[in-house]
Design an enzyme around this catalytic site. Structure first.
Site, PDB file in Angstrom:
ATOM      1  CD  GLU A 102      -3.164   0.609   0.398  1.00  0.00           C
ATOM      2  OE1 GLU A 102      -2.639   1.470  -0.326  1.00  0.00           O
ATOM      3  OE2 GLU A 102      -4.373   0.549   0.582  1.00  0.00           O
ATOM      4  CG  ASP A 103      -1.058   4.761  -1.395  1.00  0.00           C
ATOM      5  OD1 ASP A 103      -1.720   3.993  -0.658  1.00  0.00           O
ATOM      6  OD2 ASP A 103      -1.592   5.640  -2.094  1.00  0.00           O
ATOM      7  CG  ASP A 106      -5.960   8.651   6.367  1.00  0.00           C
ATOM      8  OD1 ASP A 106      -5.612   9.132   7.447  1.00  0.00           O
ATOM      9  OD2 ASP A 106      -6.796   9.207   5.630  1.00  0.00           O
ATOM     10  CG  PHE A 156      -4.200  15.609   1.505  1.00  0.00           C
ATOM     11  CD1 PHE A 156      -4.827  14.375   1.397  1.00  0.00           C
ATOM     12  CD2 PHE A 156      -3.861  16.281   0.341  1.00  0.00           C
ATOM     13  CE1 PHE A 156      -5.098  13.811   0.153  1.00  0.00           C
ATOM     14  CE2 PHE A 156      -4.137  15.740  -0.900  1.00  0.00           C
ATOM     15  CZ  PHE A 156      -4.753  14.501  -0.996  1.00  0.00           C
ATOM     16  CB  VAL A 157       1.215  13.470   2.110  1.00  0.00           C
ATOM     17  CG1 VAL A 157       1.632  13.964   3.474  1.00  0.00           C
ATOM     18  CG2 VAL A 157       0.681  12.040   2.205  1.00  0.00           C
ATOM     19  NE  ARG A 169      -2.920   8.994  -9.338  1.00  0.00           N
ATOM     20  CZ  ARG A 169      -3.545   8.509  -8.273  1.00  0.00           C
ATOM     21  NH1 ARG A 169      -2.851   8.045  -7.257  1.00  0.00           N
ATOM     22  NH2 ARG A 169      -4.862   8.476  -8.229  1.00  0.00           N
TER      23      ARG A 169
HETATM   24  P1  IMP Z   1      -7.619   4.614   4.554  1.00  0.00           P
HETATM   25  O1  IMP Z   1      -8.645   3.657   4.038  1.00  0.00           O
HETATM   26  O2  IMP Z   1      -8.272   5.783   5.248  1.00  0.00           O
HETATM   27  O3  IMP Z   1      -6.548   3.987   5.405  1.00  0.00           O
HETATM   28  O4  IMP Z   1      -6.926   5.278   3.321  1.00  0.00           O
HETATM   29  C1  IMP Z   1      -6.294   4.527   2.417  1.00  0.00           C
HETATM   30  C2  IMP Z   1      -6.215   5.158   1.044  1.00  0.00           C
HETATM   31  O5  IMP Z   1      -6.609   6.546   0.984  1.00  0.00           O
HETATM   32  C3  IMP Z   1      -4.772   5.135   0.650  1.00  0.00           C
HETATM   33  O6  IMP Z   1      -4.430   3.917   0.061  1.00  0.00           O
HETATM   34  C4  IMP Z   1      -4.667   6.307  -0.295  1.00  0.00           C
HETATM   35  O7  IMP Z   1      -4.960   5.891  -1.600  1.00  0.00           O
HETATM   36  C5  IMP Z   1      -5.693   7.301   0.211  1.00  0.00           C
HETATM   37  N1  IMP Z   1      -5.040   8.315   1.079  1.00  0.00           N
HETATM   38  C6  IMP Z   1      -4.982   8.342   2.436  1.00  0.00           C
HETATM   39  N2  IMP Z   1      -4.320   9.412   2.904  1.00  0.00           N
HETATM   40  C7  IMP Z   1      -3.921  10.090   1.786  1.00  0.00           C
HETATM   41  C8  IMP Z   1      -3.158  11.314   1.598  1.00  0.00           C
HETATM   42  O8  IMP Z   1      -2.713  12.015   2.537  1.00  0.00           O
HETATM   43  N3  IMP Z   1      -2.945  11.672   0.290  1.00  0.00           N
HETATM   44  C9  IMP Z   1      -3.407  10.965  -0.772  1.00  0.00           C
HETATM   45  N4  IMP Z   1      -4.118   9.830  -0.635  1.00  0.00           N
HETATM   46  C10 IMP Z   1      -4.377   9.394   0.637  1.00  0.00           C
HETATM   47 MG    MG Z   2      -3.727   3.290  -1.606  1.00  0.00          MG
END
Ligand code: IMP
Ligand code: MG
Length: 179
Positions: A102-103, A106, A156-157, A169
């Site tokens: 995963e990137d 969050d 946010f990043v 990207r």
């Molecule tokens: P989560 O489900 O809230 O953990 O978020 C997961 C997905 O949201 C990540 O795989 C990202 O694709 C996107 N995401 C979360 N935080 C950021 C951010 O700060 N910038 C850009 N994409 C984000």
């Molecule tokens: Mg992702």
């Protein structure tokens, strides 16, 4: 140096050289942990495409790689907490050692969703490797999260695969929102 993407302003947070260095360390760790088997890496598109590409080049043990595409941000700066399953993969992972790539984790919602979905396919193990983690944003504990590149604050990043409104990207460094 500050950069503008659409209506938001960003400044550098993690430089490309630091990302490279960290990926080499994580790559070595993964090779050592998985040398007893042929692991299956599951890359989560879109945000992790650069991380997957750079990480996989550090893996010098036999491995397989496939992809899935999930979305929860839809171009915005906050998780909608609703996950859209855009692309699934056909590979049979029964009895296999699976490592999700995963990137960023969050809220942890996406990781939790994917892990539950994969468990039904009866792999031997599931672990998660994420380039970034926002510990203060986590809503669910993820025991499978074994490899983390960098822990960052909850802002946010963008950059190095991560987007704002599908842009940014292509940036080599990771930037945080300042305005
Ligand atoms: P989560 O489900 O809230 O953990 O978020 C997961 C997905 O949201 C990540 O795989 C990202 O694709 C996107 N995401 C979360 N935080 C950021 C951010 O700060 N910038 C850009 N994409 C984000
Ligand atoms: Mg992702």
């Amino acid at each position: 140096m500050k950069t503008k993407i659409a209506d938001l302003e960003f400044e550098p947070l993690i430089k490309a050289e630091a990302i490279d260095e960290r990926i080499k360390t994580i790559g070595k760790q993964i090779c050592s942990d998985y040398k007893h088997c042929v692991p299956v890496f599951i890359g989560v598109l879109n945000g992790s495409f650069l991380f997957i590409a750079d990480l996989i080049k550090q893996i010098d043990i036999p491995c397989e790689i496939t992809f899935t595409k999930l979305a929860s941000y839809y171009g915005g700066t906050k998780s909608t907490l609703k996950i859209r399953d855009d692309i699934d993969f056909a590979m049979d992972i029964k009895g296999r050692e699976v490592l999700i790539i995963e990137d960023i984790v969050d809220t942890g919602n996406t990781a939790h969703y994917l892990i539950e979905k994969l468990q039904v396919k009866e792999p031997a193990s599931i672990k998660l490797c994420s380039l970034l983690l926002k510990p203060a944003s986590l809503l669910k504990k993820i025991d499978e999260l074994k490899y983390v590149g960098f822990e960052i604050e909850s802002g946010f990043v963008v950059g190095y695969g991560l987007d704002y409104k599908e842009m940014g990207r292509n940036l080599k460094d990771i930037y945080k929102r300042v305005k």
